[in-house]
Scaffold this active site. Structure first.
Site, short mmCIF file in Angstrom:
data_model
loop_
_atom_site.label_atom_id
_atom_site.label_comp_id
_atom_site.label_asym_id
_atom_site.label_seq_id
_atom_site.Cartn_x
_atom_site.Cartn_y
_atom_site.Cartn_z
N ASN A 161 0.83 -1.22 0.00
CA ASN A 161 0.00 0.00 0.00
C ASN A 161 0.85 1.26 0.00
O ASN A 161 0.81 2.09 0.92
CB ASN A 161 -0.99 0.00 1.17
N HIS A 208 -6.15 -9.34 4.63
CA HIS A 208 -6.54 -8.42 5.69
C HIS A 208 -8.01 -8.72 5.99
O HIS A 208 -8.90 -8.31 5.25
CB HIS A 208 -6.35 -6.97 5.21
N ASN A 243 -5.37 -0.95 13.14
CA ASN A 243 -6.29 -1.77 12.34
C ASN A 243 -5.68 -3.15 12.14
O ASN A 243 -4.61 -3.27 11.53
CB ASN A 243 -6.49 -1.08 10.98
N ASP A 261 3.60 -5.61 11.68
CA ASP A 261 2.69 -4.61 11.08
C ASP A 261 3.22 -3.21 11.36
O ASP A 261 2.47 -2.29 11.69
CB ASP A 261 1.26 -4.78 11.60
N HIS A 290 3.68 6.66 10.58
CA HIS A 290 2.83 7.75 10.08
C HIS A 290 3.47 9.09 10.41
O HIS A 290 4.09 9.25 11.48
CB HIS A 290 1.44 7.69 10.70
#
Length: 425
Positions: free
Chosen positions: A90, A177, A276, A303, A307
């Protein structure tokens, strides 16, 4: 290439021995080794593990280099004891073509700190509408074998089936996911007592469990390989246990934060705890820990989700989900599992390397083996200081926590990437 003689180290918790690293491999092992031309490292009290392997890393490049780059993420990984990471798709542009996955792969090789293995997208643009160029990515220089729309569920069962069928031809893996999007619209945290008390829209456990149940049936029907990302509920564990008992080709991962932190953290409204899937309950954590020991859950995966400041230091509802993980994962595993070195090596190195097909990784240090290894000081305790992390981002949920264990050194094919707890380059 400088040879290294590691003296008095415990290999995966065994009796102390010496390791001679020469020309990229472990050249010899045993007590009382000498090598006049080698640099000697006193490893008394240290434990040698096969270099850690992460199946779930977000490196953000290309597109969000303000949050992370392949180089900065690789440095964070090396400092965390990793020698290989699988980079999620992503990015911007999405890694859904041979060109983008090759770009990420080459950036990893240029950084030279860990082996960066790209994960390709399942669908074009992660949109869940049509399959991406799976075959072209598999045939590229990056030799992609794992595909995932992580951050988005492949919600269309027909499309998921086609993806499983496609990758079966080259023994590839679809990493799902697991989130039924119609059950999580507007959700802010785990659905339960805490969400009710806070007045936040809840994210029900069944949204994860329903997709896992569907996908193990599809994988069983097709006879293909399925991997379930960031399992977070006790119900998911039971679905996986039953699937494995039937011989379904399914593997699963759990994150460090889902092994340690509960939904009670949301009471602070600190967006660093927004992730998430969301943090769950203490009973979920207990089930996840037991499943990890049992082997129903195969690996610990970080994971790692960096950010930028503006995406996390804002109101809870608008914050992006995700936490840093690479530099603290082994410490969390030690905190949760204790010094169970063989189990830690199995769940954080051997099994993830086998799942990803990373030859030379996930192999215990022994003569003739590629020297991909990490040295850990189990007696050390460290305070996590966000400003000292190698990542470009600071969204760690462990800020100022005291955690067990310290990575003293990491070697990638005999070259040190970390020495004395500091990055070499």
């Amino acid at each position: 290439m400088t040879p290294y003689l590691i003296k008095g180290v415990s290999v995966v918790g065994a009796a102390p021995t010496d390791l001679l690293i020469r020309d990229g491999v472990v050249a010899d092992a045993g007590a009382g080794l000498t090598a006049p031309d080698a640099t000697v490292l006193d490893a008394t009290g240290l434990v040698a593990l096969p270099g850690l392997v992460d199946l779930h890393t977000h490196l953000r490049e290309p597109g969000r280099e303000d949050a992370e780059t392949v180089e900065s993420g690789s440095r964070a990984a090396a400092l965390g004891g990793y020698t290989a990471v699988c980079a999620m798709a992503n990015t911007s542009p999405v890694a859904d073509t041979a060109g983008v996955v090759e770009q990420v792969w080459r950036l990893g090789r240029e950084a030279g700190l860990v082996d960066v293995q790209p994960i390709g997208a399942v669908t074009v643009g992660l949109a869940g509408e049509r399959l991406a160029e799976l075959g072209a990515m598999a045939d590229s220089a990056a030799q992609v074998r794992i595909f995932s729309d992580d951050g988005h569920c492949v919600a269309d069962p027909k499309l998921m089936r086609r993806a499983l069928e496609y990758v079966k031809a080259f023994d590839g893996i679809i990493a799902q996911h697991a989130e039924e999007p119609r059950l999580t619209e507007g959700a802010q945290m785990h659905e339960g007592e805490v969400s009710t008390r806070l007045g936040l829209i809840g994210w029900p456990a069944v949204a994860e469990e329903a997709i896992i149940a569907r996908d193990v049936l599809l994988a069983e029907h097709v006879g293909s390989r399925l991997h379930v990302c960031h399992v977070s509920t006790a119900g998911s564990v039971e679905v996986l246990r039953q699937a494995k008992a039937r011989g379904v080709r399914v593997t699963a991962e759990v994150t460090p934060h889902h092994l340690l932190l509960t939904d009670v953290k949301a009471e602070t409204y600190d967006p660093v705890y927004k992730v998430n899937p969301p943090l769950r309950t203490a009973s979920d954590i207990a089930a996840l820990r037991a499943a990890l020991v049992e082997g129903v859950i195969d690996v610990v995966a970080t994971d790692h989700a960096p950010h930028a400041v503006e995406d996390k230091e804002c109101e809870w509802a608008y914050a992006r989900p995700g936490m840093l993980g690479l530099e603290t994962a082994l410490s969390i595993a030690l905190d949760v599992l204790g010094p169970e070195w063989d189990l830690i090596a199995e769940r954080m190195s051997r099994v993830p390397a086998r799942i990803a097909g990373l030859d030379g990784h996930g192999v215990d240090p022994a003569p003739g083996v590629p020297a991909n290894l990490t040295l850990v000081d189990p007696a050390a305790r460290r305070v996590v200081e966000p400003a000292e992390l190698a990542s470009r981002s600071r969204n760690t949920p462990y800020a100022r926590m005291t955690l067990p264990g310290r990575i003293v050194a990491t070697f990638l094919r005999g070259e040190p990437t970390v020495l004395d707890g500091k990055a070499v380059k």
